[in-house]
Write a protein that holds these residues in place. Sequence first.
Motif, PDB file in Angstrom:
ATOM      1  N   ILE A  21       0.878  -1.160   0.000  1.00  8.55           N
ATOM      2  CA  ILE A  21       0.000   0.000   0.000  1.00  8.55           C
ATOM      3  C   ILE A  21       0.918   1.213   0.000  1.00  8.55           C
ATOM      4  O   ILE A  21       1.768   1.359   0.877  1.00  8.55           O
ATOM      5  CB  ILE A  21      -0.918   0.012   1.236  1.00  8.55           C
ATOM      6  N   LEU A  22       0.744   2.075  -0.991  1.00 14.93           N
ATOM      7  CA  LEU A  22       1.614   3.233  -1.157  1.00 14.93           C
ATOM      8  C   LEU A  22       0.845   4.517  -0.883  1.00 14.93           C
ATOM      9  O   LEU A  22      -0.346   4.615  -1.196  1.00 14.93           O
ATOM     10  CB  LEU A  22       2.179   3.264  -2.576  1.00 14.93           C
ATOM     11  N   LEU A  23       1.515   5.487  -0.325  1.00 18.13           N
ATOM     12  CA  LEU A  23       0.884   6.774  -0.058  1.00 18.13           C
ATOM     13  C   LEU A  23       0.454   7.434  -1.360  1.00 18.13           C
ATOM     14  O   LEU A  23       1.130   7.303  -2.382  1.00 18.13           O
ATOM     15  CB  LEU A  23       1.852   7.686   0.693  1.00 18.13           C
ATOM     16  N   PRO A  24      -0.656   8.149  -1.320  1.00 15.51           N
ATOM     17  CA  PRO A  24      -1.126   8.816  -2.542  1.00 15.51           C
ATOM     18  C   PRO A  24      -0.245  10.003  -2.901  1.00 15.51           C
ATOM     19  O   PRO A  24       0.433  10.574  -2.046  1.00 15.51           O
ATOM     20  CB  PRO A  24      -2.535   9.270  -2.169  1.00 15.51           C
ATOM     21  N   GLU A  25      -0.291  10.358  -4.154  1.00 17.57           N
ATOM     22  CA  GLU A  25       0.421  11.546  -4.624  1.00 17.57           C
ATOM     23  C   GLU A  25      -0.535  12.728  -4.530  1.00 17.57           C
ATOM     24  O   GLU A  25      -1.659  12.650  -5.015  1.00 17.57           O
ATOM     25  CB  GLU A  25       0.871  11.360  -6.074  1.00 17.57           C
ATOM     26  N   ALA A  26      -0.156  13.787  -3.905  1.00 16.51           N
ATOM     27  CA  ALA A  26      -0.872  15.068  -3.816  1.00 16.51           C
ATOM     28  C   ALA A  26      -2.364  14.996  -4.139  1.00 16.51           C
ATOM     29  O   ALA A  26      -2.801  15.371  -5.220  1.00 16.51           O
ATOM     30  CB  ALA A  26      -0.198  16.083  -4.718  1.00 16.51           C
ATOM     31  N   GLY A  27      -3.141  14.506  -3.217  1.00 13.07           N
ATOM     32  CA  GLY A  27      -4.588  14.486  -3.371  1.00 13.07           C
ATOM     33  C   GLY A  27      -5.132  13.375  -4.244  1.00 13.07           C
ATOM     34  O   GLY A  27      -6.326  13.322  -4.502  1.00 13.07           O
ATOM     35  N   GLY A  28      -4.276  12.505  -4.709  1.00  9.43           N
ATOM     36  CA  GLY A  28      -4.714  11.405  -5.558  1.00  9.43           C
ATOM     37  C   GLY A  28      -5.206  10.230  -4.730  1.00  9.43           C
ATOM     38  O   GLY A  28      -5.229  10.275  -3.498  1.00  9.43           O
ATOM     39  N   PRO A  29      -5.601   9.162  -5.397  1.00  8.84           N
ATOM     40  CA  PRO A  29      -6.082   7.975  -4.681  1.00  8.84           C
ATOM     41  C   PRO A  29      -4.938   7.197  -4.042  1.00  8.84           C
ATOM     42  O   PRO A  29      -3.778   7.320  -4.444  1.00  8.84           O
ATOM     43  CB  PRO A  29      -6.738   7.154  -5.789  1.00  8.84           C
ATOM     44  N   LEU A  30      -5.277   6.403  -3.053  1.00  5.28           N
ATOM     45  CA  LEU A  30      -4.327   5.490  -2.432  1.00  5.28           C
ATOM     46  C   LEU A  30      -3.889   4.495  -3.500  1.00  5.28           C
ATOM     47  O   LEU A  30      -4.712   4.035  -4.308  1.00  5.28           O
ATOM     48  CB  LEU A  30      -5.018   4.760  -1.281  1.00  5.28           C
ATOM     49  N   ARG A  31      -2.614   4.158  -3.542  1.00  8.09           N
ATOM     50  CA  ARG A  31      -2.127   3.197  -4.535  1.00  8.09           C
ATOM     51  C   ARG A  31      -1.892   1.853  -3.855  1.00  8.09           C
ATOM     52  O   ARG A  31      -1.233   1.798  -2.810  1.00  8.09           O
ATOM     53  CB  ARG A  31      -0.855   3.718  -5.191  1.00  8.09           C
ATOM     54  N   VAL A  32      -2.437   0.808  -4.451  1.00  7.49           N
ATOM     55  CA  VAL A  32      -2.334  -0.534  -3.879  1.00  7.49           C
ATOM     56  C   VAL A  32      -1.789  -1.479  -4.941  1.00  7.49           C
ATOM     57  O   VAL A  32      -2.320  -1.548  -6.049  1.00  7.49           O
ATOM     58  CB  VAL A  32      -3.706  -1.045  -3.374  1.00  7.49           C
ATOM     59  N   ARG A  33      -0.730  -2.198  -4.584  1.00  8.63           N
ATOM     60  CA  ARG A  33      -0.135  -3.204  -5.478  1.00  8.63           C
ATOM     61  C   ARG A  33      -0.384  -4.579  -4.885  1.00  8.63           C
ATOM     62  O   ARG A  33      -0.188  -4.775  -3.686  1.00  8.63           O
ATOM     63  CB  ARG A  33       1.368  -2.985  -5.611  1.00  8.63           C
ATOM     64  N   VAL A  34      -0.818  -5.507  -5.727  1.00  9.72           N
ATOM     65  CA  VAL A  34      -1.026  -6.889  -5.276  1.00  9.72           C
ATOM     66  C   VAL A  34      -0.419  -7.845  -6.287  1.00  9.72           C
ATOM     67  O   VAL A  34      -0.344  -7.552  -7.475  1.00  9.72           O
ATOM     68  CB  VAL A  34      -2.524  -7.218  -5.057  1.00  9.72           C
ATOM     69  N   THR A  35       0.012  -8.990  -5.794  1.00  9.65           N
ATOM     70  CA  THR A  35       0.620  -9.993  -6.670  1.00  9.65           C
ATOM     71  C   THR A  35      -0.426 -10.766  -7.459  1.00  9.65           C
ATOM     72  O   THR A  35      -0.101 -11.355  -8.487  1.00  9.65           O
ATOM     73  CB  THR A  35       1.474 -10.990  -5.853  1.00  9.65           C
ATOM     74  N   ALA A  36      -1.650 -10.766  -7.000  1.00  7.50           N
ATOM     75  CA  ALA A  36      -2.718 -11.512  -7.675  1.00  7.50           C
ATOM     76  C   ALA A  36      -2.949 -10.961  -9.083  1.00  7.50           C
ATOM     77  O   ALA A  36      -2.883  -9.747  -9.299  1.00  7.50           O
ATOM     78  CB  ALA A  36      -4.008 -11.438  -6.866  1.00  7.50           C
TER      79      ALA A  36
END
Length: 80
Positions: A21-36
Amino acid sequence: MADEGGRLAVRAAPGASADAILLPEAGGPLRVRVTAPPEDGRANEAILVLLARALGQPRSSLELLRGASARDKLIAISRG
């Protein structure tokens, strides 16, 4: 991030090398990476499980509202 209605905007990256789970960029959405992989809803379920674990909530408290087949998703969070 989450708005008043308990909703979370997420930008998904399926098929990643590691779950994160990565922090969002300046007001953007939360970024989520999954291996699935993005097949048969497996990435969506992996995203919900990862977010639930990070929030300390049961998986049943999260629901995918929009974006089942898109990278941009909207997830509802209810009290678990």
